[in-house]
Design a protein around this motif. Sequence first.
Motif, PDB file in Angstrom:
ATOM      1  N   ILE A   1      -4.892   5.619  11.033  1.00 47.41           N
ATOM      2  CA  ILE A   1      -4.478   6.642  10.083  1.00 47.41           C
ATOM      3  C   ILE A   1      -5.226   6.510   8.774  1.00 47.41           C
ATOM      4  O   ILE A   1      -5.593   5.407   8.364  1.00 47.41           O
ATOM      5  CB  ILE A   1      -2.941   6.644   9.873  1.00 47.41           C
TER       6      ILE A   1
ATOM      7  N   ILE B   1       8.231  -1.205  10.748  1.00 52.12           N
ATOM      8  CA  ILE B   1       7.401  -2.372  10.474  1.00 52.12           C
ATOM      9  C   ILE B   1       7.522  -3.372  11.631  1.00 52.12           C
ATOM     10  O   ILE B   1       6.715  -4.266  11.758  1.00 52.12           O
ATOM     11  CB  ILE B   1       7.794  -3.089   9.161  1.00 52.12           C
TER      12      ILE B   1
ATOM     13  N   PHE C   1       0.821  -1.219   0.000  1.00 53.46           N
ATOM     14  CA  PHE C   1       0.000   0.000   0.000  1.00 53.46           C
ATOM     15  C   PHE C   1       0.853   1.267   0.000  1.00 53.46           C
ATOM     16  O   PHE C   1       0.334   2.373   0.092  1.00 53.46           O
ATOM     17  CB  PHE C   1      -0.881   0.006   1.264  1.00 53.46           C
TER      18      PHE C   1
ATOM     19  N   ILE D   1      -2.518   5.496  -3.387  1.00 57.23           N
ATOM     20  CA  ILE D   1      -1.396   5.632  -4.304  1.00 57.23           C
ATOM     21  C   ILE D   1      -1.884   5.247  -5.696  1.00 57.23           C
ATOM     22  O   ILE D   1      -2.825   4.469  -5.835  1.00 57.23           O
ATOM     23  CB  ILE D   1      -0.156   4.808  -3.875  1.00 57.23           C
TER      24      ILE D   1
ATOM     25  N   GLU E   1       0.320   1.802  14.560  1.00 55.01           N
ATOM     26  CA  GLU E   1      -0.256   2.556  13.450  1.00 55.01           C
ATOM     27  C   GLU E   1      -1.080   1.589  12.619  1.00 55.01           C
ATOM     28  O   GLU E   1      -0.661   0.452  12.370  1.00 55.01           O
ATOM     29  CB  GLU E   1       0.851   3.163  12.599  1.00 55.01           C
TER      30      GLU E   1
ATOM     31  N   GLY F   1       2.062   9.202  -0.102  1.00 51.18           N
ATOM     32  CA  GLY F   1       1.718   7.801   0.091  1.00 51.18           C
ATOM     33  C   GLY F   1       1.914   7.361   1.522  1.00 51.18           C
ATOM     34  O   GLY F   1       1.354   6.396   1.959  1.00 51.18           O
ATOM     35  N   GLN F   2       2.686   8.076   2.263  1.00 54.92           N
ATOM     36  CA  GLN F   2       2.884   7.583   3.619  1.00 54.92           C
ATOM     37  C   GLN F   2       3.220   8.618   4.667  1.00 54.92           C
ATOM     38  O   GLN F   2       3.116   8.363   5.845  1.00 54.92           O
ATOM     39  CB  GLN F   2       3.965   6.501   3.645  1.00 54.92           C
TER      40      GLN F   2
ATOM     41  N   MET G   1       8.881   8.840   9.991  1.00 52.90           N
ATOM     42  CA  MET G   1       7.791   8.258   9.215  1.00 52.90           C
ATOM     43  C   MET G   1       7.894   8.647   7.746  1.00 52.90           C
ATOM     44  O   MET G   1       6.933   8.561   6.999  1.00 52.90           O
ATOM     45  CB  MET G   1       6.440   8.716   9.775  1.00 52.90           C
TER      46      MET G   1
ATOM     47  N   HIS H   1      -1.272  -2.582  11.050  1.00 52.29           N
ATOM     48  CA  HIS H   1      -2.243  -2.674   9.940  1.00 52.29           C
ATOM     49  C   HIS H   1      -3.101  -3.934   9.938  1.00 52.29           C
ATOM     50  O   HIS H   1      -4.189  -3.925   9.371  1.00 52.29           O
ATOM     51  CB  HIS H   1      -1.572  -2.499   8.574  1.00 52.29           C
TER      52      HIS H   1
ATOM     53  N   SER I   1       4.069  -0.154  12.730  1.00 51.98           N
ATOM     54  CA  SER I   1       3.069  -0.182  11.666  1.00 51.98           C
ATOM     55  C   SER I   1       2.473  -1.580  11.638  1.00 51.98           C
ATOM     56  O   SER I   1       3.101  -2.518  11.157  1.00 51.98           O
ATOM     57  CB  SER I   1       3.728   0.142  10.323  1.00 51.98           C
TER      58      SER I   1
HETATM   59  N1  SAH Z   1       9.119   1.968   7.434  1.00 49.56           N
HETATM   60  C1  SAH Z   1       8.572   2.621   8.578  1.00 49.56           C
HETATM   61  C2  SAH Z   1       8.449   4.128   8.446  1.00 49.56           C
HETATM   62  C3  SAH Z   1       7.991   4.690   7.142  1.00 49.56           C
HETATM   63  S1  SAH Z   1       6.298   4.527   6.721  1.00 49.56           S
HETATM   64  C4  SAH Z   1       7.239   1.999   8.929  1.00 49.56           C
HETATM   65  O1  SAH Z   1       6.776   1.143   8.188  1.00 49.56           O
HETATM   66  O2  SAH Z   1       6.685   2.340   9.964  1.00 49.56           O
HETATM   67  C5  SAH Z   1       5.434   5.508   7.881  1.00 49.56           C
HETATM   68  C6  SAH Z   1       3.999   5.080   8.083  1.00 49.56           C
HETATM   69  O3  SAH Z   1       3.178   5.374   6.940  1.00 49.56           O
HETATM   70  C7  SAH Z   1       3.815   3.587   8.346  1.00 49.56           C
HETATM   71  O4  SAH Z   1       2.896   3.426   9.390  1.00 49.56           O
HETATM   72  C8  SAH Z   1       3.237   3.113   7.039  1.00 49.56           C
HETATM   73  O5  SAH Z   1       2.547   1.903   7.204  1.00 49.56           O
HETATM   74  C9  SAH Z   1       2.350   4.260   6.654  1.00 49.56           C
HETATM   75  N2  SAH Z   1       1.959   4.304   5.253  1.00 49.56           N
HETATM   76  C10 SAH Z   1       2.644   3.894   4.173  1.00 49.56           C
HETATM   77  N3  SAH Z   1       1.945   4.105   3.055  1.00 49.56           N
HETATM   78  C11 SAH Z   1       0.780   4.679   3.419  1.00 49.56           C
HETATM   79  C12 SAH Z   1      -0.354   5.146   2.712  1.00 49.56           C
HETATM   80  N4  SAH Z   1      -0.420   5.070   1.398  1.00 49.56           N
HETATM   81  N5  SAH Z   1      -1.348   5.702   3.437  1.00 49.56           N
HETATM   82  C13 SAH Z   1      -1.278   5.799   4.772  1.00 49.56           C
HETATM   83  N6  SAH Z   1      -0.231   5.388   5.495  1.00 49.56           N
HETATM   84  C14 SAH Z   1       0.780   4.821   4.824  1.00 49.56           C
END
Ligand code: SAH
Length: 349
Positions: free
Chosen positions: A294, A199, A120, A299, A263, A341-342, A162, A222, A220
């Motif tokens: 969240i 993760i 995602f 994307i 998260e 995207g994140q 993040m 999910h 994270s």
């Molecule tokens: N690799 C680390 C930090 C970077 S991502 C991690 O996975 O925590 C930061 C956060 O954004 C993570 O919680 C991830 O799952 C979330 N994320 C990634 N893509 C996303 C999206 N398209 N929409 C919402 N959250 C997203």
Amino acid sequence: MIEKKRDIRRLSQEAITEFFEAHNEQSFRAKQVYQWLWQKSASNFDEMTNLSKSTRTLLNANFNFNLLEVDLMQRSKDGTIKNAVKLHDGAFVESVLIPTEKRITACVSSQVGCSLDCTFCATASLKRMRNLGPDEIYDQVVVIHNQGKEYFGRPLTNIVFMGMGEPLLNYNNVLAAIEKITDPKGLGLSPRRITLSTIGVPKLIKKMADDGVKFNLAISLHSAIEEKRAKLMPLAHKSATLVDLRESLQYWYAKTGRGVTFEYVIWKDLNDTEQDVKALAKFCGAIPTKVNIIQYNPIDNGPYTQASQESVDMYKDILESKGIITTIRHSRGQDIDAACGQLANKVEE
Ligand code: SAH
């Protein structure tokens, strides 16, 4: 052959001391240089005004600064600032400033691209990949700190890892950067104001606990159902099962006395049933946890859609009925795609 100069900021204070000793300079100069680098965020040797001209010339002849530059800065209607930051080798990462009433939060990247393959996440599709050095992480923080002062008249208050990349897969450099950010001889920010999001790599979660880190941990998650998480985060699943993750979090809690935040994105027809919430609530039972729901940032061409408001409410109701603190974060900077995207929408007021 001309030897390439080294970035002075890749040297420890001890290494700078050794350099000065080898060049018959007084070793206490190393402390001054170190302060210029990490406390005053100097970006060249000429700024180091308490050093003699000859010392500065010596440094200049041997070292350089691999500085990053803000290539593109976008501002959202809600105040969020997204920076596309260009590194010295031409690679890009994103760093975001998220303003709230009380906080100026920097959302920083830890790697160029990411080796994980979360289905995602927009970063997963980036091909190029390398770790950021401690200086490159630190510099993103300085950029946001300066933007906070310039655009909001306030200094940086919080940092979240993040942005792009998996911070635990760049363990040493991320911890070295945090050390420079929190050290009173550096920027002096409290580690309680820093959150590392991962993760969840069990071995490294335990290592952080052993290393006595003082910053906050966010995982994270999910999904708390193995097969579903495997589909969303194939590599996270490959490296560890939820049982391993849970066990490492218990270790973390036993050692640090601190809980973690999960998260969690809720997607339509994927993890939006009562069974999903119950699995999450059960998983939360392992140690004190908070859940941060969240909003999904779609994307391009991605297969997923954000779950309905009813599903989000159901999650919140069930989790809260079990005494689990649950917050719902809305995406910030959507008009400028600051979420990339994140990024950024999980910042706590
Ligand atoms: N690799 C680390 C930090 C970077 S991502 C991690 O996975 O925590 C930061 C956060 O954004 C993570 O919680 C991830 O799952 C979330 N994320 C990634 N893509 C996303 C999206 N398209 N929409 C919402 N959250 C997203």
